[in-house]
Design a protein around this motif. Structure first.
Motif, PDB file in Angstrom:
ATOM      1  N   CYS A 143      30.593 -13.411  70.925  1.00 23.56           N
ATOM      2  CA  CYS A 143      29.665 -14.490  70.493  1.00 23.56           C
ATOM      3  C   CYS A 143      28.680 -13.864  69.482  1.00 23.56           C
ATOM      4  O   CYS A 143      28.428 -13.801  68.728  1.00 23.56           O
ATOM      5  CB  CYS A 143      28.995 -15.600  71.142  1.00 23.56           C
ATOM      6  N   PHE A 144      28.042 -12.686  70.588  1.00 19.68           N
ATOM      7  CA  PHE A 144      26.889 -11.970  70.138  1.00 19.68           C
ATOM      8  C   PHE A 144      27.681 -11.539  68.904  1.00 19.68           C
ATOM      9  O   PHE A 144      26.920 -11.263  67.843  1.00 19.68           O
ATOM     10  CB  PHE A 144      26.580 -11.379  71.218  1.00 19.68           C
ATOM     11  N   GLY A 145      28.889 -10.973  68.558  1.00 16.91           N
ATOM     12  CA  GLY A 145      28.895 -10.298  67.408  1.00 16.91           C
ATOM     13  C   GLY A 145      28.940 -10.534  66.532  1.00 16.91           C
ATOM     14  O   GLY A 145      28.220 -10.615  65.321  1.00 16.91           O
ATOM     15  N   THR A 146      29.915 -12.417  66.517  1.00 13.44           N
ATOM     16  CA  THR A 146      29.882 -12.772  65.921  1.00 13.44           C
ATOM     17  C   THR A 146      28.754 -13.464  65.448  1.00 13.44           C
ATOM     18  O   THR A 146      27.828 -13.608  63.821  1.00 13.44           O
ATOM     19  CB  THR A 146      30.801 -14.034  66.122  1.00 13.44           C
ATOM     20  N   ARG A 147      27.722 -14.023  65.705  1.00 16.38           N
ATOM     21  CA  ARG A 147      25.981 -14.504  65.596  1.00 16.38           C
ATOM     22  C   ARG A 147      25.270 -12.539  64.837  1.00 16.38           C
ATOM     23  O   ARG A 147      24.940 -13.460  64.148  1.00 16.38           O
ATOM     24  CB  ARG A 147      25.253 -14.856  67.008  1.00 16.38           C
ATOM     25  N   LEU A 148      25.742 -11.433  65.085  1.00 16.32           N
ATOM     26  CA  LEU A 148      25.401 -10.527  64.410  1.00 16.32           C
ATOM     27  C   LEU A 148      25.714 -10.399  63.453  1.00 16.32           C
ATOM     28  O   LEU A 148      24.660 -10.505  62.328  1.00 16.32           O
ATOM     29  CB  LEU A 148      26.041  -9.358  65.648  1.00 16.32           C
ATOM     30  N   GLU A 149      26.806 -10.554  63.105  1.00 12.64           N
ATOM     31  CA  GLU A 149      27.471 -10.658  61.525  1.00 12.64           C
ATOM     32  C   GLU A 149      26.428 -11.525  60.588  1.00 12.64           C
ATOM     33  O   GLU A 149      25.962 -11.430  59.667  1.00 12.64           O
ATOM     34  CB  GLU A 149      28.481 -10.971  61.326  1.00 12.64           C
ATOM     35  N   ARG A 150      26.615 -13.031  61.408  1.00 15.39           N
ATOM     36  CA  ARG A 150      25.795 -14.059  60.406  1.00 15.39           C
ATOM     37  C   ARG A 150      24.647 -13.574  60.081  1.00 15.39           C
ATOM     38  O   ARG A 150      23.928 -14.131  59.409  1.00 15.39           O
ATOM     39  CB  ARG A 150      25.698 -15.382  61.118  1.00 15.39           C
ATOM     40  N   ALA A 151      23.630 -13.150  61.262  1.00 12.52           N
ATOM     41  CA  ALA A 151      21.783 -12.683  60.910  1.00 12.52           C
ATOM     42  C   ALA A 151      21.555 -11.526  60.457  1.00 12.52           C
ATOM     43  O   ALA A 151      20.588 -11.742  59.645  1.00 12.52           O
ATOM     44  CB  ALA A 151      21.640 -12.270  62.727  1.00 12.52           C
ATOM     45  N   LEU A 152      22.787 -10.595  60.534  1.00  7.66           N
ATOM     46  CA  LEU A 152      22.753  -9.137  59.339  1.00  7.66           C
ATOM     47  C   LEU A 152      23.007 -10.586  57.727  1.00  7.66           C
ATOM     48  O   LEU A 152      21.898  -9.554  57.045  1.00  7.66           O
ATOM     49  CB  LEU A 152      23.442  -8.470  59.495  1.00  7.66           C
ATOM     50  N   GLN A 153      23.914 -11.317  57.632  1.00  7.82           N
ATOM     51  CA  GLN A 153      23.627 -11.066  56.014  1.00  7.82           C
ATOM     52  C   GLN A 153      22.391 -11.910  54.931  1.00  7.82           C
ATOM     53  O   GLN A 153      22.284 -12.400  54.537  1.00  7.82           O
ATOM     54  CB  GLN A 153      25.288 -12.566  56.314  1.00  7.82           C
ATOM     55  N   HIS A 154      21.880 -12.666  57.083  1.00  8.80           N
ATOM     56  CA  HIS A 154      20.906 -14.500  56.730  1.00  8.80           C
ATOM     57  C   HIS A 154      19.123 -13.330  56.915  1.00  8.80           C
ATOM     58  O   HIS A 154      18.341 -14.413  56.413  1.00  8.80           O
ATOM     59  CB  HIS A 154      21.077 -15.147  57.021  1.00  8.80           C
ATOM     60  N   ALA A 155      19.276 -12.288  57.195  1.00 10.90           N
ATOM     61  CA  ALA A 155      17.863 -12.186  57.579  1.00 10.90           C
ATOM     62  C   ALA A 155      16.888 -11.083  56.504  1.00 10.90           C
ATOM     63  O   ALA A 155      17.297 -11.491  55.447  1.00 10.90           O
ATOM     64  CB  ALA A 155      18.316 -10.529  58.490  1.00 10.90           C
ATOM     65  N   ASP A 156      15.834 -11.803  56.832  1.00  9.58           N
ATOM     66  CA  ASP A 156      14.729 -11.935  55.671  1.00  9.58           C
ATOM     67  C   ASP A 156      14.739  -9.571  55.359  1.00  9.58           C
ATOM     68  O   ASP A 156      14.644  -9.246  56.319  1.00  9.58           O
ATOM     69  CB  ASP A 156      13.804 -11.926  56.077  1.00  9.58           C
ATOM     70  N   ALA A 209      28.748  -3.454  60.096  1.00 11.12           N
ATOM     71  CA  ALA A 209      29.609  -3.742  60.966  1.00 11.12           C
ATOM     72  C   ALA A 209      29.271  -4.563  62.264  1.00 11.12           C
ATOM     73  O   ALA A 209      28.319  -3.797  62.634  1.00 11.12           O
ATOM     74  CB  ALA A 209      30.935  -2.843  61.390  1.00 11.12           C
ATOM     75  N   PRO A 210      29.731  -4.970  62.762  1.00 10.13           N
ATOM     76  CA  PRO A 210      28.581  -5.657  63.656  1.00 10.13           C
ATOM     77  C   PRO A 210      29.419  -4.409  65.057  1.00 10.13           C
ATOM     78  O   PRO A 210      28.652  -4.046  66.347  1.00 10.13           O
ATOM     79  CB  PRO A 210      29.179  -6.837  64.327  1.00 10.13           C
ATOM     80  N   THR A 211      31.260  -4.348  65.238  1.00  7.34           N
ATOM     81  CA  THR A 211      30.790  -3.488  66.063  1.00  7.34           C
ATOM     82  C   THR A 211      30.451  -2.254  65.868  1.00  7.34           C
ATOM     83  O   THR A 211      30.046  -1.656  67.086  1.00  7.34           O
ATOM     84  CB  THR A 211      32.532  -3.256  66.088  1.00  7.34           C
ATOM     85  N   GLU A 212      30.286  -1.899  65.175  1.00  7.66           N
ATOM     86  CA  GLU A 212      29.546  -0.156  64.748  1.00  7.66           C
ATOM     87  C   GLU A 212      27.947   0.097  65.161  1.00  7.66           C
ATOM     88  O   GLU A 212      27.505   0.571  65.809  1.00  7.66           O
ATOM     89  CB  GLU A 212      29.266   0.212  63.470  1.00  7.66           C
ATOM     90  N   LEU A 213      27.255  -2.036  65.054  1.00 10.74           N
ATOM     91  CA  LEU A 213      25.767  -2.029  65.725  1.00 10.74           C
ATOM     92  C   LEU A 213      25.836  -2.235  67.024  1.00 10.74           C
ATOM     93  O   LEU A 213      25.200  -1.460  67.608  1.00 10.74           O
ATOM     94  CB  LEU A 213      25.460  -2.771  64.714  1.00 10.74           C
ATOM     95  N   LEU A 214      26.964  -2.134  68.014  1.00 11.16           N
ATOM     96  CA  LEU A 214      26.883  -2.461  69.089  1.00 11.16           C
ATOM     97  C   LEU A 214      27.145  -1.416  69.800  1.00 11.16           C
ATOM     98  O   LEU A 214      26.791  -0.288  70.608  1.00 11.16           O
ATOM     99  CB  LEU A 214      28.011  -3.520  69.541  1.00 11.16           C
ATOM    100  N   ARG A 215      28.226  -0.653  69.371  1.00 13.04           N
ATOM    101  CA  ARG A 215      28.160   0.941  69.400  1.00 13.04           C
ATOM    102  C   ARG A 215      27.117   1.929  69.227  1.00 13.04           C
ATOM    103  O   ARG A 215      26.865   2.907  70.276  1.00 13.04           O
ATOM    104  CB  ARG A 215      29.303   1.263  68.652  1.00 13.04           C
ATOM    105  N   ILE A 216      26.509   1.871  67.802  1.00 13.72           N
ATOM    106  CA  ILE A 216      25.376   2.240  68.531  1.00 13.72           C
ATOM    107  C   ILE A 216      24.164   2.035  68.746  1.00 13.72           C
ATOM    108  O   ILE A 216      22.978   2.968  69.693  1.00 13.72           O
ATOM    109  CB  ILE A 216      24.305   2.380  66.783  1.00 13.72           C
ATOM    110  N   SER A 217      24.413   0.698  69.719  1.00 16.99           N
ATOM    111  CA  SER A 217      23.254   0.519  70.235  1.00 16.99           C
ATOM    112  C   SER A 217      23.177   0.949  71.772  1.00 16.99           C
ATOM    113  O   SER A 217      22.873   0.869  72.769  1.00 16.99           O
ATOM    114  CB  SER A 217      23.393  -1.463  70.771  1.00 16.99           C
ATOM    115  N   ASP A 218      25.254   0.886  72.044  1.00 17.58           N
ATOM    116  CA  ASP A 218      25.586   1.226  73.731  1.00 17.58           C
ATOM    117  C   ASP A 218      25.072   2.522  73.450  1.00 17.58           C
ATOM    118  O   ASP A 218      24.554   2.899  74.138  1.00 17.58           O
ATOM    119  CB  ASP A 218      27.022   0.959  73.550  1.00 17.58           C
ATOM    120  N   MET A 219      25.505   3.174  72.701  1.00 17.40           N
ATOM    121  CA  MET A 219      24.175   4.380  72.819  1.00 17.40           C
ATOM    122  C   MET A 219      23.335   5.237  73.125  1.00 17.40           C
ATOM    123  O   MET A 219      22.762   5.864  73.524  1.00 17.40           O
ATOM    124  CB  MET A 219      25.407   5.735  71.080  1.00 17.40           C
ATOM    125  N   THR A 220      22.851   4.238  72.218  1.00 18.85           N
ATOM    126  CA  THR A 220      20.674   5.508  72.746  1.00 18.85           C
ATOM    127  C   THR A 220      20.249   4.285  73.929  1.00 18.85           C
ATOM    128  O   THR A 220      20.113   4.440  74.474  1.00 18.85           O
ATOM    129  CB  THR A 220      20.431   3.567  71.997  1.00 18.85           C
TER     130      THR A 220
END
Length: 706
Positions: free
Chosen positions: A315-328, A438-449
């Motif tokens: 669910c977090f990944g799905t919401r990430l995709e939506r938030a990235l598209q509609h973010a200010d 991509a949300p999967t790539e964003l989560l991968r980056i956050s995990d590495m960080t």
């Protein structure tokens, strides 16, 4: 912008400008006539202090020098209507010298300055001519200023007319789109007054109630709801109108004309006027069947964590995709990836029930931290949590949010039984990622960080770094492909000499790994060992290294094989070494294993037991990475006869404090009867330094490097 003036300038500024004086100026200097350049600089200085000019200091002086040339030409021309002066006045306006005092100061400085200019002394009736020229300049200035104001007003009027036309056009289009959606939507739509009185409904809403559209207009929406559910819907709208909630989403029973009720999903919003006052309510109604209710429940279970009720990773990944598209675009989003510090120890001490209660408490605290933001908190698995914040101008910065998280988590939680437990977390932060990631790539980056932050200890946080992320991703790719490289023969074992520094005679041989990568070239021992340790390949790879070293060893020199902390703590290490020695026929005294000093000090796993058992069967131990605090104790507590200086200390040996510490360390180890090895010797100078410092054995490119 200001221009400097000579200390003895005879021309005074306007009454409200600062005056310059010089105690050392003689009367003769004070009465000296100014040059044209001096007058131009003074004019520029006085006028530019009355208005903002978007030019550099040099550009301003250049403009005013040109203006003064025109004024001089006008005075000297003798024309009754000096055009140069009129043009100069217009150019003053073009330069934006339109402050309240710009013209007055121009008249003041030129009126006084022109009368004293040596170049103009030949002009007949100079005062009258100067007055005439200044009048022409003022006329040109006034006309240009009037035209400028008129042009601005015309531009503003055209802009307002265009804006009004576009606004009307957009309003018409918006109304048309709304009407099309309203009439054609399969979802029921009701527009009501604030008190619930229906003003409009679409055909889909009327069909749900089995009634004509015209019959519903004028009724109250709450009268169409089951009596037991109407008050809940009314309360939901009250909170929406009072600003206590931003959106209404409720399931309530809708009563048709035949008194048959059906579950429906109500989504409501408030239509407000320009002043923020509530004008209307708009309600979207979706009919719910038993099947759809069951599907919704199953979907929620699939997308939410059963323990905390938070959204899960999917669910977090799905919401990430939506938030990235509609973010200010100006503020973007921020993702926080948290992992609780040492939670396995906490869970082991508390038990399952208590640790579950703690996880639920952490979830509640994280929700409270971001309660004032447009944010989502999710449980990504185990003791990992994710926070997504859609930033606004009022959103706190990253450091503030991290501080709030730490403060909340550090407050003790009193669980059943009275135990007060506090936790901390490491956090990886990705701030304002690209919108197209991509949300999967964003989560991968956050995990590495997050892993990078954890490498620094407890309660640490780190921001994502594109350079580090790229490098780590490259290294991770290499690490995971290492097993295949071993199978295809890309990994090899080499040997380098250890040399006595006193007489350059052989002191031993060291087995080392190397990876002949087809694209990246030769990868050295230290990197190979690090990759293998991170991926868990080190145990089988280490066994291969020890076995090959035993096969290649001879009876003259000891064979040295370094171990990682995981190898040193392996419960099967002693048995493995016994088997290798038996299979190869190598005498135990010919093999020396290197134990990391940190693992020995921490008594990691079976490390100390392994070291002592190996010593009992005749296998020597070497204490590697020697030099950290407390290492000297190892020389007393464990059977170690050889130490190898830590590379980080050796690299800083030229620093006075480090040099002194190294010499003391070597002296202490020697007093304890240990042989000291210095690594990284690349030249005869390096070898001489270590020899003088008291080291016994050297290794490095100077003696031969693998």
């Amino acid at each position: 912008m200001t221009a400097p003036f000579p200390d003895g300038d005879e021309y005074s500024a306007s009454p409200d400008a600062p005056k310059r004086t010089s105690s050392s100026a003689s009367p003769k200097r004070k009465n000296a006539a100014p040059t044209r350049a001096t007058l131009a600089r003074k004019w520029a200085y006085l006028v530019t202090s009355t208005a903002y000019l978007p030019y550099t200091h040099a550009q301003i002086e250049e403009h005013f020098a040109a203006l003064l040339d025109d004024v001089f030409a006008a005075v000297l021309s003798g024309d009754a209507e000096p055009a140069q002066a009129t043009e100069a006045g217009a150019r003053l306006v073009a330069l934006r010298c339109v402050g309240p005092d710009s013209l007055r100061r121009t008249m003041d400085v030129l009126g006084k300055g022109l009368l004293h200019e040596p170049e103009l002394r030949s002009v007949k009736a100079l005062p009258e001519r100067v007055l005439q020229v200044l009048g022409a300049l003022a006329s040109g200035y006034g006309e240009a200023l009037r035209e400028s104001i008129q042009t601005q007003q015309e531009d503003l009027s055209r802009t307002l007319v265009t804006l009004e036309r576009e606004t009307r056009r957009e309003l018409v289009l918006s109304q048309a789109r709304f009407e099309q959606l309203f009439a054609g939507s399969a979802t029921g739509v009701a527009v009501t007054r604030v008190d619930g009185r229906i003003q409009r409904v679409n055909p889909a809403f009327a069909e749900m109630l089995s009634r004509p559209v015209a019959d519903l207009v004028g009724l109250n929406l709450y009268d169409l709801i089951h009596q037991a559910d109407a008050e809940g819907l009314r309360e939901g709208y009250r909170k929406l109108l009072d600003g206590e909630s931003q959106r209404l989403e409720l399931s309530r029973r809708l009563v048709a004309e035949d008194e048959e009720s059906t579950w429906a999903r109500f989504t409501g919003a408030v239509i407000r006027d320009s002043a923020g006052g509530a004008q209307q309510l708009i309600t979207l109604v979706d009919g719910d069947t038993d099947v759809s209710l069951l599907q919704r429940q199953l979907s929620r279970q699939a997308l939410h964590d059963p323990l905390t009720g938070l959204p899960n990773r999917q669910c977090f990944g799905t919401r990430l995709e939506r938030a990235l598209q509609h973010a200010d675009p100006s503020f973007g989003v921020t993702v926080y990836h948290l992992d609780l510090d040492g939670f396995s120890l906490i869970a082991g001490g508390l038990g399952q029930k208590q640790s579950d209660a703690l996880i639920k408490n952490v979830a509640a605290k994280l929700r409270a931290v971001v309660g004032g933001e447009d944010a989502l908190v999710a449980r990504l698995g185990g003791d990992e949590f994710g926070i997504l914040i859609q930033n606004t101008a009022a959103s706190p910065d990253v450091a503030t949010v991290i501080g709030m998280i730490n403060q909340e988590l550090s407050e003790p939680v009193y669980l059943e039984g009275g135990s007060g437990v506090a936790v901390s977390a490491c956090v990886g932060v990705v701030h304002r990622p690209p919108r197209d990631i991509a949300p999967t790539e964003l989560l991968r980056i956050s995990d590495m960080t997050l892993r990078r932050a954890q490498a620094n200890g407890y309660r640490q946080w780190a921001l994502s770094d594109s350079v580090l992320d790229t490098r780590e991703r490259h290294e991770f790719g290499l690490a995971v492909s290492m097993a295949g490289a071993w199978e295809t023969g890309e990994l090899e074992i080499g040997f380098r000499p250890l040399t006595w520094l006193a007489d350059d005679t052989p002191a031993g041989i060291e087995a080392r790994l190397a990876w002949n990568h087809p694209r990246h070239g030769r990868i050295g021992h230290d990197t190979c060992v690090r990759f293998a340790d991170e991926t868990g390949l080190i145990v089988p790879l280490g066994e291969w290294l020890v076995r090959t070293a035993c096969e290649e060893a001879d009876d003259r020199l000891p064979m040295v094989v370094g171990l990682t902390p995981h190898q040193a703590a392996d419960p099967d290490l002693v048995g493995t070494v016994r088997r290798m020695l038996a299979a190869t026929g190598l005498g135990p005294s010919r093999l020396r294993l290197g134990f990391p000093a940190g693992a020995v000090l921490r008594d990691l796993g079976e490390t100390v037991d392994n070291l002592q058992l190996l010593a009992e069967i005749g296998v020597d131990a070497e204490l590697q990475d020697f030099g950290a605090a407390g290492d000297v104790v190892c020389l007393v507590d464990v059977p170690v006869r050889t130490v190898r200086i830590a590379a980080r200390l050796a690299e800083r040996r030229t620093e006075p404090l480090a040099e002194r510490s190294l010499r003391n360390l070597i002296e202490t180890a020697t007093m304890a009867g240990a042989t000291v090895i210095a690594d990284g010797i690349d030249s005869a100078g390096d070898a001489g330094w270590w020899r003088a410092a008291g080291a016994h054995v050297g290794a490095g490119r100077y003696f031969g490097q693998v």
